[in-house]
Scaffold this active site. Structure first.
Site, PDB file in Angstrom:
ATOM      1  CB  THR A  65      17.527   5.439  18.157  1.00 18.21           C
ATOM      2  OG1 THR A  65      17.087   5.099  16.836  1.00 18.21           O
ATOM      3  CG2 THR A  65      19.012   5.188  18.272  1.00 18.21           C
TER       4      THR A  65
ATOM      5  CE  LYS B 143      -4.273  -1.329   2.302  1.00 16.22           C
ATOM      6  NZ  LYS B 143      -5.103  -1.055   3.474  1.00 16.22           N
TER       7      LYS B 143
END
Lengths: 380, 380
Positions: free
Chosen positions: B181, B151
């Site tokens: 992170t 998509k």
């Protein structure tokens, strides 16, 4: 799906299937082709027509949907190259937002020229990640070329079809009677794409054009032999498109006439129709082919005679070798860094050239220019 | 192509195939995954990274391409919902125009969160009617959901993903170290999609989440069992996506949690992450399912306990039944006029409901609100 130690392979076979159907009397109550795939309660249709269709058929179209109990929103969109813009695209997205349609069983219907079907099919392909659409070409260019394939597109910042997609239509409906009201210039505009196919792959089509082309152009293709030519052209075109529908192979015969025409169209804007640019590309290509001994002088003259017989007047003044060269370079980028220029190898056969040089284009243009001067002198 | 008396049938089998590959140490010289399908002379790459990737890896990325002799244009694009716009889309089209790439062997590379990969894959799908692209998800949401399917999309005039396409990537490269992170809120954002899969189709995944979810969230999924959960989630997701890659069937298990969330995201803007809206949708859905005897109280409590154990704090104050109802109506339109709401039928199983009524949503919201009050009273 196959899962390996460190990867998943996603595989999917997608079946693309659509019909290109001759469907005369499209707006007659009894002809329900336009209502495909059928009408449920409270069904709606978003219908885009060009100004010519509006002029001749607006009432018929309105009545047709009304009689079938379908709420139709009809939007008029002049099918001109200048309208092939992002603004037009966004306008239709907004109109769709204002007229919600079902995502699957209420196809968008596009009735008009090639620009209109190109723009609307791009809208359909990208609205909610695609809603179905039906194309009804009303020009010869649409009838034999633009509408029967799956290309969609809009121009962007001076680049033709820079944004677009490959989007199969749900159906293509052909009603030849639209061609009746087409100005002669636009009839010829479509004929140029037929000439392209004839030269590059279909010698029988060339013979048909030579024998019945003039009569068919004069009759706006409403004649019997006009049908034969159109049928053969569509078959010939689809034969090329079908096995390479998504252009996975960038080496395409149908790109004949579409290498130098790209730049010609950009530089000449609306003065030059797409087909006209294609024909100019074709004659430059023919000269190059002759100089490379791919065509004999006799074969070359056969095409010039056809052009002449069809009443086509060529304006070669737009043939600037630098523009043509730049166009070739752009197309080379588009064709993944290789020229892949289709060229006739004898009439009806095709080879691909990857080493065309600027001087060949210059020589071809010069020869064409000399030829015109000679012809002019012959007539006075 | 089959030609009948009055029609041509165009048929084409398109093979879609791409790999989702675990590829650690993506920017190491020895790892050439990012250079797929290979490097020829003077090759170029158009690379889009988000601001977080820029912060941690900009130099590594620049060096990587430089060392391999590839001219890379690196564009930074913050991957936030507010940036999922037409303006961003057009910006990238212009940047591509200014940095011409080959149409086939110089894929666009998108490294970032789900918004970035959604936007860039839409650019890739519509630029010159599609150029190839490689996706590298850097968020958990991208890793297990957004990037592994086909998509693409951008928001338009208040509608999420109103414009977009289905466009298979050339490859998806997974490097788990990007998750190190990620702020906790964004780790959980991806976990919600895993919870979705667990409830609607994968009871084993639910057991894994119950046993190792907390540990994995705390370890930013760098732990061994985090790997097991991610692998199972990806397999489970692809298992659903693969046989229905183009959503020809609109009745999709993976739409669980994606009926009411649509409206929640629109009304709450950037205050609510996609996964957070999905989780809120899930708990409303669970209440409805319980009221319909599709779930027992015990099963319901099992999910609330998981949510609690994972340290998730739910803000149910945004659950306005009218917004949820409007969202259901919009999704019904998107699903071709039928609700098709996936609901658990016991944990790990799915049924589809087409007759949800407003009062059920109201009752569910009220029960959730009472529940929170009760819990609050229990804690004081």
């Amino acid at each position: 799906m196959k899962k390996h130690a460190d990867k998943w392979r996603v595989s999917y076979q997608r079946t693309i299937e659509y019909d290109v159907v001759r469907s005369p009397n499209l707006f007659d109550f009894e002809n329900t082709a336009l209502l495909y795939p059928g009408v449920a309660e409270n069904n709606r249709r978003f219908v885009v027509i060009d100004d010519v269709v509006e002029k001749y058929y607006a009432d018929d179209i309105r009545n047709f949907f009304k009689q079938h109990g379908v709420e139709a929103k009809i939007v008029v969109f002049p099918s001109t190259e200048e309208n092939k813009t992002l603004e037009s695209y966004l306008y239709f997205v907004q109109e769709l937002d204002a007229f919600p349609i079902h995502r699957r069983d209420e196809p968008i219907i596009a009735i008009g020229g090639g620009v209109l079907t190109d723009v609307i099919s791009f809208v359909a392909s990208s609205y909610r990640r695609s809603v179905p659409h039906i194309k009804v070409p009303t020009t010869l260019m649409g009838y034999v070329d633009a509408s029967i394939g799956i290309k969609t597109g809009i121009n962007f910042e001076g680049h033709k079809n820079r944004l677009g997609s490959f989007e199969p239509p749900l159906k293509v409906l052909l009603d030849k009677s639209f061609l009746k009201t087409l100005p002669k210039r636009h009839v010829l505009n479509g004929v140029y794409e037929i000439i392209k196919l004839a030269i590059i792959k279909d010698i029988e089509l060339l013979a048909l054009l030579e024998e019945y082309g003039k009569e068919s152009v004069d009759a706006q293709f409403q004649n019997g032999m006009g049908d034969v030519i159109l049928d053969r052209a569509i078959s010939s075109m689809l034969e090329e498109l079908e096995p390479n529908l998504y252009e996975d192979d960038l080496t395409r015969k149908v790109d004949f006439g579409h290498t130098f025409s790209y730049g010609l169209e950009i530089y000449n804007g609306s003065d030059l129709l797409h087909g006209e640019a294609v024909l100019l590309d074709i004659i430059v290509s023919l000269m190059i082919a002759r100089d490379r001994d791919l065509l004999t002088n006799l074969e070359l003259e056969r095409i010039f005679k056809l052009i002449d017989d069809l009443g086509i007047i060529l304006d070669i003044s737009v043939l600037d070798p630098d523009v043509l060269w730049e166009s070739l370079e752009e197309r080379t980028c588009h064709r993944n860094g290789v020229q892949r220029v289709p060229m006739p190898d004898g009439l009806g056969n095709c080879v691909f050239l990857n080493d065309i040089e600027l001087h060949e284009i210059q020589t071809a243009c010069q020869a064409l220019s000399n030829r015109v001067v000679l012809e002019y002198e012959r007539t006075i």
